[in-house]
Enzyme design. Structure first.
Site, PDB file in Angstrom:
ATOM      1  CE  LYS A 165      10.257   4.106  -3.341  1.00  0.00           C
ATOM      2  NZ  LYS A 165       9.447   5.396  -3.744  1.00  0.00           N
ATOM      3  CD  GLU A 199      19.284   8.824   2.067  1.00  0.00           C
ATOM      4  OE1 GLU A 199      18.687   9.716   2.501  1.00  0.00           O
ATOM      5  OE2 GLU A 199      19.799   8.689   0.803  1.00  0.00           O
ATOM      6  CE  LYS A 227       7.526   1.263  -1.735  1.00  0.00           C
ATOM      7  NZ  LYS A 227       6.816   2.193  -2.148  1.00  0.00           N
TER       8      LYS A 227
END
Length: 339
Positions: A204, A243, A258
């Site tokens: 993100k 991540e 995202k």
């Protein structure tokens, strides 16, 4: 001298043969877009005064609990398998600790119970983050000007249990705190929710494309500073792999990229590297750009909106959260094919 008649070269090979008619384009298509790939995003509201359009998001309105039930029923009829819910929270209900997130009778919980009663077979994805509930607009707890990681994770684990108890099938931490996936998985399992899935917003970015969403949930003008100390730097890609690696090791069942279209490279990279279910969020700014361009006559909204979704599928997404998912499912059902 090169012999151009050799197989594999023009004129013996003409790639336009596979594009000449719709039936062969459909048979040779590499990516499929169907209603089952789509998740309808729903912004919830309490106040009837908020029933009007969301600024910069033409055609999208915040939904009351009753509206959300109708949206779920319509989505299911059109082949949509899940909804992703997000709450609008007024300033009067926000505080520094985001305590409304832990209220078992908050808007998110009441909406989940009502939807599950009306459409028990539909999947519900609950946003795990504090930004809709804090008076400073951040996804975590603010201490002396800093978003603290571990203290925030402790609250997020409790929020996840509250949402699971209300009926959410998937808990979707969107906060980007380190270690929150493992803590949430451990807490859910301890509380007996071993069957609840975790969709991690693993990749993100600190993006400007979230702007209209902040209007939608009441964070416009609330956010103090920015979120660059915990959301990813748009200049980075290898960091996204780190991540995802960590979140999967901690117990994530699915991962999210995202925003979506500006980061198609990360969708492709994530799918190729990990081969786990990958979701993408076609965020509010992406929707707004499509709508604004269509309003200016740049293209037909329906055709461009479907093209945007097929781009996600071509890049490798298994599921796409979109504000027009149900509409897109209806278009696909009417056309019976991608245009």
């Amino acid at each position: 001298m090169i012999d151009n008649s050799f197989p594999g070269r023009f004129p013996a090979t003409r790639l336009r043969r596979l594009r000449g008619q719709s039936w062969i384009r459909d048979l040779a298509a590499e990516a499929e877009l169907a209603p089952r790939h789509l998740i309808q995003a729903v912004i919830l509201r309490e106040d009837d005064a908020l029933a009007g359009p969301i600024p910069a998001m033409e055609g999208i309105k915040r939904a009351s609990v009753n509206d959300a039930v109708e949206m779920a029923q319509n989505a299911w009829k059109n082949g949509i398998k899940a909804l992703a819910l997000f709450p609008h929270t007024g300033k009067e209900a926000r505080d520094p600790e985001g305590t409304a997130a832990l209220d078992p009778d908050n808007l998110m919980c009441r909406a989940a119970r009502a939807i599950k009663e009306a459409v028990p077979q539909i999947g519900l994805i609950g946003d795990v983050a504090l930004d809709p509930y804090t008076d400073h607009g951040h996804d975590g707890l603010l201490r002396d000007g800093e978003i603290v990681n571990d203290g925030t994770v402790a609250v997020l684990t409790e929020q996840a249990v509250v949402l699971a108890s209300a009926g959410y099938d998937v808990l979707a931490p969107s906060d980007m705190m380190d270690g929150r996936i493992g803590a949430i998985r451990k807490k859910l399992d301890h509380e007996g929710f071993t069957d609840r899935m975790i969709l991690s917003y693993a990749v993100k970015y600190a993006s400007k494309f979230y702007g209209p969403y902040r209007d939608a949930i009441g964070s416009r003008g609330v956010l103090q500073g920015d979120k660059r100390t915990y959301q990813m730097d748009p200049r980075n890609s290898a960091e996204g792999n780190r991540e995802v690696t960590l979140d999967l090791a901690e117990g994530a069942d699915m991962v999210m990229v995202k925003p979506g279209m500006p980061y198609l490279d990360m969708i492709a990279r994530t799918k190729a590297a990990f081969n786990v279910p990958v979701a993408a969020f076609q965020v509010s700014g992406e929707y707004a750009m499509l709508r604004c361009a269509a309003a200016e006559g740049a293209f037909d909204f329906e055709d461009a909106a479907l093209e945007a979704l097929i781009c996600f599928r071509r890049a490798g997404t298994d599921m796409i959260i979109s504000y027009y998912a149900t509409d897109a499912a209806g278009w696909l059902n009417q056309k019976s094919r991608f245009p």
